[in-house]
Design a protein around this motif. Structure first.
Motif, PDB file in Angstrom:
ATOM      1  N   GLY A   8       0.987  -1.298   0.142  1.00  0.00           N
ATOM      2  CA  GLY A   8       0.023   0.101  -0.333  1.00  0.00           C
ATOM      3  C   GLY A   8       0.894   1.158   0.425  1.00  0.00           C
ATOM      4  O   GLY A   8       0.339   1.495  -0.475  1.00  0.00           O
ATOM      5  N   ILE A   9       1.761   0.970   0.528  1.00  0.00           N
ATOM      6  CA  ILE A   9       2.752   2.158   0.775  1.00  0.00           C
ATOM      7  C   ILE A   9       3.468   2.469  -0.480  1.00  0.00           C
ATOM      8  O   ILE A   9       3.859   3.505  -0.708  1.00  0.00           O
ATOM      9  CB  ILE A   9       4.163   2.123   2.183  1.00  0.00           C
ATOM     10  N   ALA A  10       4.010   1.720  -1.219  1.00  0.00           N
ATOM     11  CA  ALA A  10       4.731   1.431  -2.341  1.00  0.00           C
ATOM     12  C   ALA A  10       3.916   2.134  -3.338  1.00  0.00           C
ATOM     13  O   ALA A  10       4.324   2.671  -4.151  1.00  0.00           O
ATOM     14  CB  ALA A  10       5.387   0.191  -2.554  1.00  0.00           C
ATOM     15  N   GLU A  11       2.700   1.308  -3.158  1.00  0.00           N
ATOM     16  CA  GLU A  11       1.778   1.674  -4.392  1.00  0.00           C
ATOM     17  C   GLU A  11       1.962   3.356  -4.549  1.00  0.00           C
ATOM     18  O   GLU A  11       1.245   4.082  -5.709  1.00  0.00           O
ATOM     19  CB  GLU A  11      -0.282   1.891  -4.530  1.00  0.00           C
ATOM     20  N   ASP A  12       1.833   4.231  -3.591  1.00  0.00           N
ATOM     21  CA  ASP A  12       1.231   5.899  -2.999  1.00  0.00           C
ATOM     22  C   ASP A  12       2.349   6.271  -3.589  1.00  0.00           C
ATOM     23  O   ASP A  12       2.716   7.229  -4.577  1.00  0.00           O
ATOM     24  CB  ASP A  12       0.841   5.690  -1.625  1.00  0.00           C
ATOM     25  N   ARG A  13       3.656   5.683  -2.903  1.00  0.00           N
ATOM     26  CA  ARG A  13       4.625   6.385  -3.602  1.00  0.00           C
ATOM     27  C   ARG A  13       5.274   6.252  -5.209  1.00  0.00           C
ATOM     28  O   ARG A  13       5.554   6.720  -5.601  1.00  0.00           O
ATOM     29  CB  ARG A  13       6.837   5.170  -2.983  1.00  0.00           C
ATOM     30  N   VAL A  14       5.210   4.431  -5.875  1.00  0.00           N
ATOM     31  CA  VAL A  14       4.713   4.572  -7.295  1.00  0.00           C
ATOM     32  C   VAL A  14       3.696   6.104  -7.816  1.00  0.00           C
ATOM     33  O   VAL A  14       4.763   6.426  -8.857  1.00  0.00           O
ATOM     34  CB  VAL A  14       5.018   3.639  -7.594  1.00  0.00           C
ATOM     35  N   ALA A  15       2.508   6.421  -7.876  1.00  0.00           N
ATOM     36  CA  ALA A  15       1.794   6.722  -8.304  1.00  0.00           C
ATOM     37  C   ALA A  15       2.215   8.231  -8.670  1.00  0.00           C
ATOM     38  O   ALA A  15       2.295   8.269  -9.157  1.00  0.00           O
ATOM     39  CB  ALA A  15       0.654   6.873  -7.809  1.00  0.00           C
ATOM     40  N   ALA A  16       2.946   8.828  -7.091  1.00  0.00           N
ATOM     41  CA  ALA A  16       3.712   9.600  -6.552  1.00  0.00           C
ATOM     42  C   ALA A  16       4.878  10.300  -8.243  1.00  0.00           C
ATOM     43  O   ALA A  16       5.496  10.631  -8.937  1.00  0.00           O
ATOM     44  CB  ALA A  16       3.818  10.006  -5.467  1.00  0.00           C
ATOM     45  N   GLN A  17       5.775   8.916  -7.781  1.00  0.00           N
ATOM     46  CA  GLN A  17       6.997   8.724  -9.366  1.00  0.00           C
ATOM     47  C   GLN A  17       6.634   9.024 -10.363  1.00  0.00           C
ATOM     48  O   GLN A  17       7.060   9.363 -11.491  1.00  0.00           O
ATOM     49  CB  GLN A  17       7.778   7.700  -8.770  1.00  0.00           C
ATOM     50  N   VAL A  18       5.570   8.388 -10.466  1.00  0.00           N
ATOM     51  CA  VAL A  18       4.815   8.150 -12.168  1.00  0.00           C
ATOM     52  C   VAL A  18       4.759   9.418 -12.135  1.00  0.00           C
ATOM     53  O   VAL A  18       4.493   9.501 -13.609  1.00  0.00           O
ATOM     54  CB  VAL A  18       4.031   6.884 -12.569  1.00  0.00           C
ATOM     55  N   ALA A  19       3.643   9.813 -11.673  1.00  0.00           N
ATOM     56  CA  ALA A  19       2.672  11.417 -12.034  1.00  0.00           C
ATOM     57  C   ALA A  19       4.365  12.386 -12.630  1.00  0.00           C
ATOM     58  O   ALA A  19       3.276  12.791 -13.546  1.00  0.00           O
ATOM     59  CB  ALA A  19       2.345  11.652 -11.305  1.00  0.00           C
ATOM     60  N   ALA A  20       5.650  12.375 -12.121  1.00  0.00           N
ATOM     61  CA  ALA A  20       6.411  12.710 -11.711  1.00  0.00           C
ATOM     62  C   ALA A  20       7.061  12.653 -12.919  1.00  0.00           C
ATOM     63  O   ALA A  20       7.570  13.506 -13.571  1.00  0.00           O
ATOM     64  CB  ALA A  20       7.234  13.107 -10.435  1.00  0.00           C
ATOM     65  N   ARG A  21       7.648  10.965 -13.105  1.00  0.00           N
ATOM     66  CA  ARG A  21       8.392  10.807 -14.400  1.00  0.00           C
ATOM     67  C   ARG A  21       7.185  10.953 -15.937  1.00  0.00           C
ATOM     68  O   ARG A  21       8.363  11.207 -16.390  1.00  0.00           O
ATOM     69  CB  ARG A  21       9.108   9.877 -13.839  1.00  0.00           C
ATOM     70  N   GLY A  22       6.419  10.417 -15.061  1.00  0.00           N
ATOM     71  CA  GLY A  22       5.424  10.311 -17.153  1.00  0.00           C
ATOM     72  C   GLY A  22       4.747  11.463 -17.295  1.00  0.00           C
ATOM     73  O   GLY A  22       4.450  11.662 -18.399  1.00  0.00           O
ATOM     74  N   ASP A  23       5.001  12.924 -15.918  1.00  0.00           N
ATOM     75  CA  ASP A  23       4.938  13.944 -17.103  1.00  0.00           C
ATOM     76  C   ASP A  23       3.231  14.060 -16.711  1.00  0.00           C
ATOM     77  O   ASP A  23       2.797  14.251 -17.864  1.00  0.00           O
ATOM     78  CB  ASP A  23       5.667  14.697 -18.285  1.00  0.00           C
ATOM     79  N   LEU A  24       2.832  13.331 -15.988  1.00  0.00           N
ATOM     80  CA  LEU A  24       0.817  13.745 -16.018  1.00  0.00           C
ATOM     81  C   LEU A  24       0.804  14.636 -15.028  1.00  0.00           C
ATOM     82  O   LEU A  24       1.447  15.112 -14.623  1.00  0.00           O
ATOM     83  CB  LEU A  24       0.957  12.173 -15.096  1.00  0.00           C
ATOM     84  N   ASN A  25      -0.960  15.244 -14.900  1.00  0.00           N
ATOM     85  CA  ASN A  25      -1.574  16.395 -14.699  1.00  0.00           C
ATOM     86  C   ASN A  25      -2.258  15.721 -13.359  1.00  0.00           C
ATOM     87  O   ASN A  25      -2.735  16.413 -12.803  1.00  0.00           O
ATOM     88  CB  ASN A  25      -2.803  16.589 -15.661  1.00  0.00           C
ATOM     89  N   GLY A  26      -1.250  14.430 -12.719  1.00  0.00           N
ATOM     90  CA  GLY A  26      -2.013  14.278 -11.579  1.00  0.00           C
ATOM     91  C   GLY A  26      -1.484  12.405 -11.197  1.00  0.00           C
ATOM     92  O   GLY A  26      -0.946  11.874 -12.206  1.00  0.00           O
TER      93      GLY A  26
END
Length: 237
Positions: free
Chosen positions: A32-50
């Motif tokens: 659960g913790i990892a999913e939250d961190r991955v979501a943040a990293q993917v948003a930043a590295r994938g140039d997403l809007n959220g």
């Protein structure tokens, strides 16, 4: 003596069950913790809007975290997160995600190498109907599309119904109309054929994250499903 051995065995089994249960709880909390961190990293590295919805598949999770390689990270992206028109969404799997545990713990992830990305981008029928305007409605009809719209040709206004095939031409989803008919109205065939051309559509799919490329297309219940994939992707930023 036999009773004592039996009692020890029962205690051992109970302790093992407690240990396994504790490990499962720790594993699920960790994912659960990892999913939250991955979501943040993917948003930043994938140039997403959220931050997208992330599901790290596979059990146990802890062995993946220690090895620094996650077998299957599933991501659901909304139109807002993609920065795309309403009615667009994407569901993709990042397969073979390489993130060293030390980088995660120190929050020093600079890039995320991914062996392969695949999934589906969905263009809703409402989104595609908006491109044709008016009262256009699209829906799945077997392996093709059913299109209805009120049209006006040569001063004649009438409801038109047609079947359409969906193909992919580079970055464009193309709908070619055939078998058009004027629903319940006596209209010359030449007028119907001319009106059918008004329903042809070519929709340019905007660039998607992770270097995803369009590979195929087919109608689905909620919209046109476009298969996407990418290999040897590195998310960085």
């Amino acid at each position: 003596m036999a009773r004592r051995r039996s009692g020890c065995l029962v205690v051992l089994v109970v302790l093992l069950l407690i240990l396994v249960g504790a490990l499962v709880v720790v594993d699920r909390v960790g994912v659960g913790i990892a999913e939250d961190r991955v979501a943040a990293q993917v948003a930043a590295r994938g140039d997403l809007n959220g931050e997208p919805t992330v599901d790290i598949a596979g059990f146990p999770f802890l062995t993946q975290a220690v090895s620094g390689k996650y077998r299957d990270v599933r991501i659901s992206l909304t139109a807002a997160e993609l920065g795309q028109p309403a009615g667009t969404r994407a569901d993709v799997s990042l397969r073979g995600v390489h993130v060293p545990l030390s980088d995660v713990l120190s929050s020093s992830v600079q890039q995320i190498p991914v062996d392969r990305v695949d999934g589906t981008a969905t263009l809703s029928y409402a989104l595609l109907a908006d491109q044709l305007g008016g009262d256009t409605a699209l829906s799945q009809q077997g392996d093709g599309i059913r299109i209805t719209k009120t049209v006006e040709v040569l001063g004649i206004r009438f409801p038109l119904t047609a079947a359409g095939t969906v193909t992919l031409d580079g970055q464009d989803v193309v709908i070619d109309v055939h078998d058009a008919s004027a629903a319940g109205v006596d209209v010359p065939d030449a007028v119907v054929r001319r009106a059918a051309n008004l329903l042809d559509l070519s929709y340019r799919v905007p660039a998607l994250p992770f270097g995803l490329q369009l590979t195929s297309v087919q109608p689905a219940a909620e919209g046109v499903a476009v298969a996407v994939e990418a290999t040897d992707t590195v998310l960085s930023g």
